[in-house]
Each structure stands twice: as structure tokens, then as C-alpha cells.
Design an enzyme around this catalytic site. Structure first.
Site, PDB file in Angstrom:
ATOM      1  N   ARG A 191       0.809  -1.217   0.000  1.00 23.84           N
ATOM      2  CA  ARG A 191       0.000   0.000   0.000  1.00 23.84           C
ATOM      3  C   ARG A 191       0.851   1.280   0.000  1.00 23.84           C
ATOM      4  O   ARG A 191       0.374   2.355   0.340  1.00 23.84           O
ATOM      5  CB  ARG A 191      -0.973   0.040   1.189  1.00 23.84           C
ATOM      6  CG  ARG A 191      -2.024  -1.083   1.170  1.00 23.84           C
ATOM      7  CD  ARG A 191      -2.863  -0.993  -0.099  1.00 23.84           C
ATOM      8  NE  ARG A 191      -4.036  -1.847  -0.065  1.00 23.84           N
ATOM      9  CZ  ARG A 191      -4.123  -3.072  -0.594  1.00 23.84           C
ATOM     10  NH1 ARG A 191      -3.042  -3.601  -1.171  1.00 23.84           N
ATOM     11  NH2 ARG A 191      -5.240  -3.753  -0.554  1.00 23.84           N
ATOM     12  N   LEU A 192       2.115   1.150  -0.391  1.00 23.62           N
ATOM     13  CA  LEU A 192       2.955   2.336  -0.544  1.00 23.62           C
ATOM     14  C   LEU A 192       2.770   2.834  -1.983  1.00 23.62           C
ATOM     15  O   LEU A 192       3.639   2.686  -2.838  1.00 23.62           O
ATOM     16  CB  LEU A 192       4.418   2.010  -0.253  1.00 23.62           C
ATOM     17  CG  LEU A 192       5.335   3.222  -0.014  1.00 23.62           C
ATOM     18  CD1 LEU A 192       4.895   4.005   1.224  1.00 23.62           C
ATOM     19  CD2 LEU A 192       6.784   2.774   0.138  1.00 23.62           C
TER      20      LEU A 192
END
Length: 215
Positions: A191-192
Site C-alpha cells: 500500500r505504498l
């Protein structure tokens, strides 16, 4: 309620960097839109358009983008519709292109303007006769008793008009969303995500700057 955690998936597509992004938002959109078309995504030109009324109450719906260039994104609708009434008092909008399969989205905010009679004709004329009849027969966003009422309106209009194209009514036309911000969102591992946004600086003569946003 279904177990939504089981629907979670990771993102594994190639990231988006300041080194690889195009020099302008429209060139970058060209790249991603071409990718969406080449991937045969269903209706890659579908976009969520969010508007708000004079009190700031938001509203959103999916429409089809009918064109774009450096001046913005164009779509057609009935000026008397809910979104038309909202844009009349609050001519601003937010747009999202949700290309989930490619783990991408493009987010746009900006002002909204009508595109004019000639350009609206260019949107209306290629529509099939049936779609033209439906657009005229339906007073968009108004309450009707049932579907049969709409079907009957369309049948009567079909009988009353001659063969061939139906003239564009004055209440139907195009809008252009003129961007002030265009964000390119690429899903990232853990989720970066990568979020690169082109921001128009009106104080600097309308030039554009590039910013990276935290996910």
C-alpha cells in the site's frame, strides 16, 4: 456482512516515478489512456463526475468522457439534469477514472464550463437515433411513475419526428472540466502507492508544477 478482508489484494504493478512521468499531465494521460484502451478495459472512457449544489451537498455519477485535450475533459448531458443544476450554481467538479485492473486511477479537480453550440452538436450528431430519442423523451433526473411512461414518451416522439437524426434540443449539450489538479495514482506494494499530481499555479501565469503526495 461478507468478510471484506478476504477481498484484499496486494498491488504489484510497476511504480510511477518523477523520472518516468511525462512532462505534462495531458501527455501522461495519453499514455495511461492508451494503456487502458490497449488492455481492452470495459469503457475505459467511463469517469466518475462529482458535483455539489449551492449548499455544498455532494453528488456523483458515472458518465462517458467524449474527448480531452490540454484544455480539459468533455462530457455531454442534459443541462436540466441534477448535475446541470448543480453546475449552474457551483461550476466546479471532481473526476475519477477508476482503472482497477491496471491498479491505476486518475483524479481531476477543476472548474466546469459549457463547450458551446457547435461543439455540442459534434457530440450529439454521432449518437444513434434511439439514443437521441431517449435523451429528448427523458427529462433527466425528474420523477416518473414507471418505466412504461418513458417508453411511451419515446414511442410518441419517434412517431412525431421524421426519419433520420433527431435535432439536438437546447437543453442538451457538453461540459468541459478545466483541470487545476490532475493526479496519477499507481498502486504500490504494501500500500505504498505512488501519487504524482500536476498542479496549476495561476499566480505564476497558469504554469504547472509536479508534486508527490504521501499515500
Amino acid at each position: 456482512m461478507p468478510d471484506l478482508t478476504s477481498m484484499r489484494r496486494d498491488y504489484d504493478a510497476q511504480g510511477l516515478s518523477e523520472e518516468t512521468v511525462a512532462p505534462t499531465w495531458v501527455e501522461q494521460f495519453d499514455r495511461w489512456f492508451a494503456d487502458a484502451v490497449a488492455a481492452e478495459l470495459p469503457e475505459p472512457n467511463a469517469m466518475v463526475v462529482a458535483t455539489a449544489d449551492a449548499d455544498g451537498v455532494p453528488d456523483a455519477r458515472i458518465v462517458l468522457m467524449k474527448g480531452y485535450d490540454a484544455g480539459g475533459f468533455v462530457f455531454g448531458t442534459n443541462y436540466a439534469s441534477a448535475k446541470g443544476a448543480q453546475l449552474a450554481v457551483n461550476p466546479r467538479a471532481a473526476v475519477v477514472f477508476p482503472w482497477h485492473v491496471q491498479q491505476r486511477q486518475v483524479r481531476v479537480t477543476g472548474t466546469v464550463e459549457r463547450i458551446g453550440e457547435t461543439a455540442s452538436d459534434a457530440l450529439w450528431d454521432p449518437r444513434p437515433r434511439g439514443a437521441q430519442l431517449a435523451a429528448v423523451a427523458s427529462v433527466q433526473s425528474t420523477v416518473v411513475d414507471d418505466r412504461e411512461e418513458l417508453v411511451e414518451r419515446m414511442r410518441l416522439l419517434d412517431a412525431e419526428t421524421g426519419p433520420g437524426p433527431v435535432p439536438r434540443p437546447p437543453s442538451w449539450g457538453g461540459y468541459r472540466v478545466v483541470p487545476t489538479r490532475v493526479e496519477f495514482w499507481q498502486g504500490g506494494h504494501d500500500r505504498l502507492h505512488d501519487r504524482l499530481v500536476f498542479v496549476r499555479d495561476d499566480e505564476e501565469g497558469g504554469g504547472w508544477g509536479l508534486q508527490r503526495l504521501a499515500p
